[in-house]
Design a protein around this motif. Structure first.
Motif, PDB file in Angstrom:
ATOM      1  N   GLN A  54      74.341   3.287  51.048  1.00  0.00           N
ATOM      2  CA  GLN A  54      73.718   4.639  52.057  1.00  0.00           C
ATOM      3  C   GLN A  54      74.003   5.856  51.625  1.00  0.00           C
ATOM      4  O   GLN A  54      73.311   6.400  51.696  1.00  0.00           O
ATOM      5  N   ARG A  55      75.325   5.569  50.470  1.00  0.00           N
ATOM      6  CA  ARG A  55      75.055   7.068  49.575  1.00  0.00           C
ATOM      7  C   ARG A  55      73.829   6.531  48.753  1.00  0.00           C
ATOM      8  O   ARG A  55      73.411   8.090  49.211  1.00  0.00           O
ATOM      9  N   ILE A  92      83.128  12.669  49.469  1.00  0.00           N
ATOM     10  CA  ILE A  92      82.572  13.895  49.895  1.00  0.00           C
ATOM     11  C   ILE A  92      81.400  13.964  49.592  1.00  0.00           C
ATOM     12  O   ILE A  92      80.804  15.140  49.910  1.00  0.00           O
ATOM     13  N   LEU A  93      81.032  13.639  48.892  1.00  0.00           N
ATOM     14  CA  LEU A  93      79.181  13.683  48.082  1.00  0.00           C
ATOM     15  C   LEU A  93      78.428  13.414  49.597  1.00  0.00           C
ATOM     16  O   LEU A  93      78.118  13.968  50.273  1.00  0.00           O
ATOM     17  N   ILE A 125      84.787  19.313  57.489  1.00  0.00           N
ATOM     18  CA  ILE A 125      85.983  18.608  55.920  1.00  0.00           C
ATOM     19  C   ILE A 125      85.741  19.344  55.112  1.00  0.00           C
ATOM     20  O   ILE A 125      86.702  19.157  53.818  1.00  0.00           O
ATOM     21  N   LEU A 126      84.761  19.845  54.438  1.00  0.00           N
ATOM     22  CA  LEU A 126      84.649  20.010  53.260  1.00  0.00           C
ATOM     23  C   LEU A 126      85.496  21.254  52.895  1.00  0.00           C
ATOM     24  O   LEU A 126      86.208  21.793  51.882  1.00  0.00           O
ATOM     25  N   SER A 137      84.426  20.187  45.090  1.00  0.00           N
ATOM     26  CA  SER A 137      83.808  20.398  46.013  1.00  0.00           C
ATOM     27  C   SER A 137      83.453  21.543  46.799  1.00  0.00           C
ATOM     28  O   SER A 137      82.104  21.809  47.881  1.00  0.00           O
ATOM     29  N   ARG A 138      83.521  23.079  45.515  1.00  0.00           N
ATOM     30  CA  ARG A 138      83.428  24.113  45.902  1.00  0.00           C
ATOM     31  C   ARG A 138      81.675  24.291  45.963  1.00  0.00           C
ATOM     32  O   ARG A 138      81.315  25.193  46.464  1.00  0.00           O
ATOM     33  N   HIS A 139      80.896  23.913  44.543  1.00  0.00           N
ATOM     34  CA  HIS A 139      79.304  23.927  45.051  1.00  0.00           C
ATOM     35  C   HIS A 139      78.749  23.475  46.493  1.00  0.00           C
ATOM     36  O   HIS A 139      77.817  23.287  46.598  1.00  0.00           O
ATOM     37  N   TYR A 140      79.308  22.468  46.770  1.00  0.00           N
ATOM     38  CA  TYR A 140      79.144  21.579  47.473  1.00  0.00           C
ATOM     39  C   TYR A 140      78.886  22.461  48.755  1.00  0.00           C
ATOM     40  O   TYR A 140      78.685  22.558  49.916  1.00  0.00           O
ATOM     41  N   LEU A 141      80.439  22.747  49.340  1.00  0.00           N
ATOM     42  CA  LEU A 141      80.620  23.803  50.614  1.00  0.00           C
ATOM     43  C   LEU A 141      80.051  24.775  50.303  1.00  0.00           C
ATOM     44  O   LEU A 141      79.172  25.439  51.474  1.00  0.00           O
ATOM     45  N   GLU A 142      79.466  25.693  49.178  1.00  0.00           N
ATOM     46  CA  GLU A 142      78.776  27.132  49.080  1.00  0.00           C
ATOM     47  C   GLU A 142      76.918  26.288  49.488  1.00  0.00           C
ATOM     48  O   GLU A 142      76.442  27.810  50.380  1.00  0.00           O
ATOM     49  N   LEU A 143      76.503  25.733  49.038  1.00  0.00           N
ATOM     50  CA  LEU A 143      74.924  25.426  49.803  1.00  0.00           C
ATOM     51  C   LEU A 143      75.051  24.859  51.169  1.00  0.00           C
ATOM     52  O   LEU A 143      74.184  25.785  51.989  1.00  0.00           O
ATOM     53  N   ILE A 144      76.317  24.220  51.372  1.00  0.00           N
ATOM     54  CA  ILE A 144      76.357  24.104  53.112  1.00  0.00           C
ATOM     55  C   ILE A 144      76.655  25.228  54.103  1.00  0.00           C
ATOM     56  O   ILE A 144      75.979  25.105  54.945  1.00  0.00           O
ATOM     57  N   LYS A 145      76.759  26.017  53.096  1.00  0.00           N
ATOM     58  CA  LYS A 145      76.879  27.641  53.782  1.00  0.00           C
ATOM     59  C   LYS A 145      76.075  28.383  53.723  1.00  0.00           C
ATOM     60  O   LYS A 145      75.856  28.648  55.039  1.00  0.00           O
TER      61      LYS A 145
END
Length: 281
Positions: A54-55, A92-93, A125-126, A137-145
């Motif tokens: 599923q990932r 996290i992914l 969670i991120l 994890s920071r690059h994931y969070l910035e894109l979600i923001k």
């Protein structure tokens, strides 16, 4: 050994999808048959194998812009998939992919409130992981923001955060997320009528996807830039060298998981074809 083999079939099939030899919305091709594997899991449940499949399905859906389908996959399997992956990068992914799909699906479907709630929960969670100093994890969070700001209609704020995500992903060597952030910024700019800016971002994304080795994704974006459909363009003239190497490594559906492909698929943020997928299982 068989279980280990099955866990990595989906990664190889994802690579084949991105190279252009299979479907874009399911993990079926030379490396595996998704329906066959899911039937096997119904008969013999294996949470760890299901999580890997599923990932990688979510990754394929996100990279091929099938966000509504991605939101449905996450709602059905996301929470269960995260349980056996606690403590791994894939946890996290999956949270990142779920948030991205749900923000976009909330914008384009009638299930706005429910999907926004799911997206926000995964974003939280991120944020907690970033506050704890978890690496990668920071690059994931910035894109979600950026997705959150875009969803709320704050296009000026969203553009700034998209650009932050692009810079952070690039500095960290996550070329696939840098490409995705460019593409998502281009999507927003296209929606608000900034056509020239959107074309620039799509061009940047296509170049980065090409450097990463995702030739199918690159070609689809270049067709979008040129205003041409895939059907009008016709079949590709030749397959990528990475695709040929992958297919040679899959005789009789047997995978060489200890060779260079395994290292390139699980490596950190370095350049080269699929080198920064960062799947640590």
């Amino acid at each position: 050994a068989i279980k280990h083999l099955h866990c990595h079939e989906s990664i190889h099939q994802l690579v084949l999808n991105l190279c252009g030899d299979a479907h874009v919305d399911k993990l079926t091709g030379a490396a595996m048959d998704e329906e066959e594997r899911m039937q096997m899991l119904q008969d013999n449940p294996d949470p760890h194998l299901l999580a890997h499949i599923q990932r990688d399905k979510l990754l394929s859906l996100v990279f091929f812009a099938k966000y509504e389908e991605g939101s449905e996959v996450f709602q059905k399997y996301g929470e269960d998939a995260c349980i056996p992956l606690v403590g791994q990068h894939s946890f996290i992914l999956i949270r990142f992919l779920g948030a991205l799909c749900c923000y976009e699906a909330a914008r384009t479907t009638r299930r706005k409130r429910k999907l926004h709630k799911i997206a926000k929960a995964n974003q939280t969670i991120l944020e907690e992981f970033c506050q704890k100093g978890v690496c990668n994890s920071r690059h994931y969070l910035e894109l979600i923001k950026a997705e959150e700001a875009s969803f709320e209609g704050n296009t000026t704020g969203a553009q700034k955060v998209y650009e932050d995500a692009i810079r952070l992903s690039g500095r960290s060597g996550f070329i696939h997320i840098q490409a995705l952030a460019n593409e998502r910024l281009g999507n927003m700019q296209e929606r608000i009528g900034e056509k020239d800016e959107a074309i620039y971002r799509y061009t940047e994304a296509a170049k980065l996807y090409g450097e990463w080795g995702a030739k199918k994704k690159e070609s689809l974006l270049r067709l979008k830039i040129n205003g041409t459909s895939e059907e009008e363009a016709g079949p590709p003239r030749r397959r990528s060298s990475l695709l040929k190497r992958l297919q040679k490594s899959l005789p009789g559906r047997s995978l060489n998981l200890r060779g260079s492909l395994r290292r390139s698929l699980s490596g950190g943020g370095s350049s080269g074809a699929f080198s920064s997928l960062s799947f640590h299982s």
